[in-house]
Design an enzyme around this catalytic site. Structure first.
Site, PDB file in Angstrom:
ATOM      1  N   LYS A 120       0.825  -1.212   0.000  1.00 37.07           N
ATOM      2  CA  LYS A 120       0.000   0.000   0.000  1.00 37.07           C
ATOM      3  C   LYS A 120       0.854   1.255   0.000  1.00 37.07           C
ATOM      4  CE  LYS A 120      -4.297  -1.829   1.867  1.00 37.07           C
ATOM      5  NZ  LYS A 120      -5.422  -1.596   2.793  1.00 37.07           N
ATOM      6  N   LYS A 202      -6.181 -10.583  -8.367  1.00 33.22           N
ATOM      7  CA  LYS A 202      -7.439 -10.736  -7.641  1.00 33.22           C
ATOM      8  C   LYS A 202      -8.443  -9.664  -8.078  1.00 33.22           C
ATOM      9  CE  LYS A 202      -9.124 -10.656  -2.836  1.00 33.22           C
ATOM     10  NZ  LYS A 202      -8.704 -10.449  -1.435  1.00 33.22           N
ATOM     11  N   LYS A 205     -12.364  -4.337  -5.519  1.00 38.83           N
ATOM     12  CA  LYS A 205     -13.379  -3.286  -5.504  1.00 38.83           C
ATOM     13  C   LYS A 205     -12.823  -1.962  -6.018  1.00 38.83           C
ATOM     14  CE  LYS A 205     -14.214  -3.512  -1.030  1.00 38.83           C
ATOM     15  NZ  LYS A 205     -13.360  -4.615  -0.565  1.00 38.83           N
TER      16      LYS A 205
END
Length: 337
Positions: A120, A202, A205
């Protein structure tokens, strides 16, 4: 679970989801679908992890609406407030109170080694905040606060669960038996669902490519169109193979949606082309999500009900959480009257 008590005969299972974007097909098959069976099998606690989501800058009004939408989607997917506790993380202050105490029992080296912190930080180089590093300690507080027995985790969260276990063991060794040491829970069903545009990644969202994901509240035309555009592989054989990530992903999706073994799916579509198969997968997903979308619209038209369920869930969660927090405060020597 009408009262602030749990059934001592059942294990406690806890899971949260960040309100970013909408609940995707991947979220549904990998987590939310399994929560429906969990709520009757376990004492279940499900929450909107809105505090976790603050590690990334968000437009406030949009973020608030997205969190509300997520709660409505929980209900639309069949989560039952009479069987499970459902609430917004930010409505239960014990999460962050316990986090601070756990911070004081966590080493900087442990937090900085977390893979997600590194990932991140790379993605949000202009906003490497303390929340990104402290995220796993808040997750540990989420879990330990309710003396959870089981935590459904994917590969990306496994390291965080291990840290929660390490913190619990360290605290128990120093202050005496306080926390239950949780185990990971791997549901019997649910495959890893990958992006429709990059089948090696993956489904997320937060993916900026709209064609990469499918939401549980997308309309039928949108769902079918995105599957038609799904990336496939060279050749035409519909089979699961390591060198065919695109078609393997679609087979896994169809298998999970229809409840059929992968082998049966391969047999059903043997000799048919990719185009035919992609449409079949899209139509199956659209049919599955149609009643969920309709329920979602019904709940969004009744925000008073959502507020009632969320407030009731927060009250129950806070009652359970306070038991653990009082014990922790006493163990570490904080004054109480």
């Amino acid at each position: 679970m009408a009262e602030n008590t749990l059934n001592e005969q059942k294990k406690i299972i806890l899971s949260g989801i960040q309100p970013t974007g909408t609940i995707t097909l991947g979220n549904y098959l990998g987590a939310v679908k399994n929560w429906q069976s969990m709520q009757s099998q376990f004492d279940s606690i499900f929450f909107i992890a809105d505090l976790h989501a603050l590690t990334v800058r968000r437009e406030p009004a949009e973020f608030r609406q997205t969190a509300l939408n997520f709660f409505a989607q929980f209900l639309a997917c069949g989560l039952d407030p009479n069987q499970a506790i459902m609430y917004f993380q930010s409505h239960v202050h014990q999460h962050t109170e316990l986090q601070w105490i756990l911070n004081c029992n966590t080493y900087v080296g442990e937090a900085s080694r977390m893979t997600q912190f590194k990932d991140k930080s790379a993605k949000h180089a202009d906003n490497i905040n303390m929340g990104l590093m402290d995220y796993p300690v808040l997750m540990a507080a989420d879990i330990l606060l309710f003396q959870s027995d089981l935590v459904p985790v994917g590969i990306d969260q496994k390291q965080h669960l291990e840290l929660a276990r390490d913190i619990a063991i360290r605290f128990n060794n120093r202050y005496g038996d306080t926390f239950k040491v949780p185990d990971g829970y791997i549901p019997k069903t649910g495959a890893k669902i990958c992006s429709l545009q990059d089948p090696t990644a993956k489904m997320s969202k937060s993916d900026t490519d709209q064609n990469a994901t499918v939401s549980i509240i997308d309309d039928e035309a949108t769902i079918v169109r995105r599957f038609k555009r799904a990336v496939t592989d060279s050749g035409s054989e519909i089979c699961v193979r390591e060198d065919k990530p695109g078609i393997t992903n679609l087979i896994n999706i169809y298998s999970a949606i229809e409840g059929k073994p992968v082998e049966a799916v391969e047999k059903e579509f043997a000799g048919q082309g990719y185009g035919t198969f992609k449409i079949a997968v899209g139509e199956a997903v659209a049919a599955k999500f149609k009643p969920i979308r309709e329920e979602y619209m019904r709940y969004m038209a009744d925000k008073a009900y959502i507020a009632e369920v969320a407030a009731d869930g927060a009250q129950k969660a806070a009652g359970l959480a306070e038991r653990t927090l009082k014990k922790v405060k006493k163990k570490v020597g904080l004054v109480s009257f």
